[in-house]
Design an enzyme around this catalytic site. Structure first.
Site, mmCIF file in Angstrom:
data_model
loop_
_atom_site.group_PDB
_atom_site.id
_atom_site.type_symbol
_atom_site.label_atom_id
_atom_site.label_comp_id
_atom_site.label_asym_id
_atom_site.label_seq_id
_atom_site.Cartn_x
_atom_site.Cartn_y
_atom_site.Cartn_z
ATOM 1 N N CYS A 230 -39.389 61.726 62.418
ATOM 2 C CA CYS A 230 -40.475 60.854 61.958
ATOM 3 C C CYS A 230 -39.985 59.689 61.113
ATOM 4 C CB CYS A 230 -41.556 61.627 61.215
ATOM 5 S SG CYS A 230 -42.449 62.707 62.340
ATOM 6 N N SER A 231 -38.691 59.518 61.036
ATOM 7 C CA SER A 231 -38.176 58.370 60.301
ATOM 8 C C SER A 231 -38.244 57.108 61.156
ATOM 9 C CB SER A 231 -36.743 58.627 59.857
ATOM 10 O OG SER A 231 -35.928 58.855 60.989
ATOM 11 N N CYS A 232 -38.494 57.286 62.444
ATOM 12 C CA CYS A 232 -38.558 56.118 63.317
ATOM 13 C C CYS A 232 -39.984 55.875 63.810
ATOM 14 C CB CYS A 232 -37.601 56.264 64.491
ATOM 15 S SG CYS A 232 -37.941 57.691 65.536
ATOM 16 N N CYS B 98 -40.547 61.964 68.322
ATOM 17 C CA CYS B 98 -39.538 61.793 67.288
ATOM 18 C C CYS B 98 -39.256 63.151 66.649
ATOM 19 C CB CYS B 98 -40.043 60.814 66.241
ATOM 20 S SG CYS B 98 -38.906 60.582 64.891
#
Length: 139
Positions: A115-117, A112
């Site tokens: 890092c929001s997913c 990623c």
């Protein structure tokens, strides 16, 4: 020398073993608590959630179940969000889960860039190394 005692006044006092960031976090937490903006019990519950209830052990349980239960594996590959939710691993960053199988010819690796997913309900918080530019570029 200290003039009144005739002894050196310099002492090696024991200092905190906390790092600078830990000291700053504690100071901020104290200030926010004193102003009534923060409930320490709520912070403790959040920490406990991520230490005990959320983390890579959840993802390991999902994988183990997929290995042991072919019907669950098929469901996981078709609708990972629902299959994982059936194990009570839901919440922030678990709204749109996808599972892909590794095969003898294909090994999947997810990297990623934001890092929001990152799938918090099954892996916990992203580790520091996962967010590093060095890891992302090497991957």
């Amino acid at each position: 020398m200290h003039p009144a005692s005739g002894h050196d006044h310099h002492h090696d006092h024991e200092h905190s073993t906390l790092g600078e960031m830990d000291v700053r976090v504690r100071a901020l937490e104290t200030l926010l608590t004193q102003k009534g903006y923060l409930d320490p019990a709520a912070v403790d519950r959040i920490i406990e959630t991520y230490e005990v209830h959320v983390g890579p052990h959840n993802g390991a349980k999902v994988v183990a179940r997929a290995w042991a239960d072919p019907a669950f594996r098929d469901w996981l590959l078709q609708d990972a969000t629902a299959a994982i939710a059936s194990m009570d691993y839901t919440g922030r960053q678990g709204e749109h889960m996808v599972a892909v199988p590794n095969t003898p010819d294909t090994h999947n690796m997810v990297v990623c860039t934001l890092c929001s997913c990152y799938p918090w309900p099954v892996l916990g918080l992203p580790p520091v190394w996962y967010k590093s530019a060095a890891y992302r570029s090497r991957a």
